[in-house]
Write a protein that holds these residues in place. Sequence first.
Motif, PDB file in Angstrom:
ATOM      1  N   GLY A 141       0.828  -1.202   0.000  1.00  0.00           N
ATOM      2  CA  GLY A 141       0.000   0.000   0.000  1.00  0.00           C
ATOM      3  C   GLY A 141       0.858   1.246   0.000  1.00  0.00           C
ATOM      4  O   GLY A 141       2.038   1.181   0.317  1.00  0.00           O
ATOM      5  N   PRO A 142       0.261   2.367  -0.365  1.00  0.00           N
ATOM      6  CA  PRO A 142       1.052   3.591  -0.497  1.00  0.00           C
ATOM      7  C   PRO A 142       1.118   4.403   0.788  1.00  0.00           C
ATOM      8  O   PRO A 142       1.190   5.626   0.740  1.00  0.00           O
ATOM      9  N   SER A 143       1.069   3.764   1.967  1.00  0.00           N
ATOM     10  CA  SER A 143       0.939   4.569   3.195  1.00  0.00           C
ATOM     11  C   SER A 143       2.081   5.553   3.409  1.00  0.00           C
ATOM     12  O   SER A 143       1.844   6.678   3.826  1.00  0.00           O
ATOM     13  N   ILE A 144       3.314   5.136   3.134  1.00  0.00           N
ATOM     14  CA  ILE A 144       4.436   6.046   3.429  1.00  0.00           C
ATOM     15  C   ILE A 144       4.396   7.301   2.549  1.00  0.00           C
ATOM     16  O   ILE A 144       4.399   8.418   3.074  1.00  0.00           O
ATOM     17  N   PRO A 145       4.321   7.177   1.222  1.00  0.00           N
ATOM     18  CA  PRO A 145       4.244   8.401   0.411  1.00  0.00           C
ATOM     19  C   PRO A 145       3.035   9.264   0.780  1.00  0.00           C
ATOM     20  O   PRO A 145       3.149  10.492   0.855  1.00  0.00           O
ATOM     21  N   ARG A 146       1.925   8.641   1.069  1.00  0.00           N
ATOM     22  CA  ARG A 146       0.710   9.406   1.401  1.00  0.00           C
ATOM     23  C   ARG A 146       0.894  10.174   2.708  1.00  0.00           C
ATOM     24  O   ARG A 146       0.529  11.348   2.824  1.00  0.00           O
TER      25      ARG A 146
END
Length: 350
Positions: A141-146
């Motif tokens: 999932g894209p949690s870090i960039p988000r």
Amino acid sequence: MALITADMPIGDVTSRWPDTARIFARYGLSCASCAISKSETIAQGAAGHGGGRIDMNELLRDLNTFADTGRLPANLPEARATAGAPAGVPRGMAEQKGVKHVIAVMSGKGGVGKSLVAGLLAAGLAREGFRVGVLDGDITGPSIPRMFGVREKPQPVGKTQTLNPPRSRGGIPIMSMNLLLPSEEEAVIWRGPMISGAIRQFFSDVAWGELDYLVVDLPPGTSDAPLTVMQAIPISGVLLVTTPQALATMIVTKAVRLVKQLGGDILGVVENMAYVRMPDGSRNEVFGPSQGLKLVIAANAPLLASIPIDPEIARLADSGGIEDYDGAEAAELIKNFLAVAPEKHPAVRA
Ligand SMILES: Nc1ncnc2c1ncn2[C@@H]1O[C@H](COP(=O)(O)OP(=O)(O)O)[C@@H](O)[C@H]1O
Ligand SMILES: [Mg+2]
């Protein structure tokens, strides 16, 4: 004169004589920097960590020598093998000269806030003046960039293979598979070897610059995925994130075994979603009572923080503002992390 006795809470001793934390650590009681130590006595701490092998007389003698003279005793026990910089990078590991310490954030299962803790750790350390980067090793999932509000694609440096990581508003370099995908929604169905190959390149072929800490958000769980990542890059220490659910301690035991197998060290445990703060100031332990003490015993590592469920965290994590979060528990996480961390002070820079 014996000022310090076995029935004193460790926290009382270390708050009155902060340097005694170093004596406790030499006796294997790294819990001196642990949130639990506020209530745990020296005798309880020694029983929990030392497996009954701590010589209480010697420990008390050394503590009192310090309390009396203000000096650390000369013949403290040898420091245990700590999580400091690995002596030489093992063969087969990716290399990156500019990065001093890699801290991996691990969880027994998904959805416990692993990425969030990785984000809070990186943001908090940067705030303290450390040079920090974040490698998102969790491609589910894209949690870090988000969380850091980063969307730019990493660009190659000149005509080389090296990629320039995009930076957060606060200047933290971020590298994530999700930044290389055409859209956030794109599901990544990659098998283990491909993931570890990519992560290895994210470590060695990215222009991280000089970093005190590279925080790695590992894939969730204790299966192949986090394992292959940990085998691909030289990890200085692991932070374990759990929630207080009943199964958590079992999962922790499993995670500890995994890390040990790889010759690594658990620096500390973070209990996330530990409670909700009610309007009257009381704590509602939605997921059951805190497992802090059990976690500490299972991991043989200090509890670095108990983070509440906080709508503000969720909001900031969702809107790219994690660097703006200034909750007290996040500050405590950083303080306690630095007590056990391989690097304790930001490098002095011109
Ligand atoms: N302490 C907390 N308070 C409020 N929301 C949280 C907290 N911890 C995590 N969250 C939210 O829960 C979700 C899962 O967290 P995440 O860090 O992505 O978990 P993981 O990486 O372990 O899968 C995210 O939306 C995150 O913002
Ligand atoms: Mg995550």
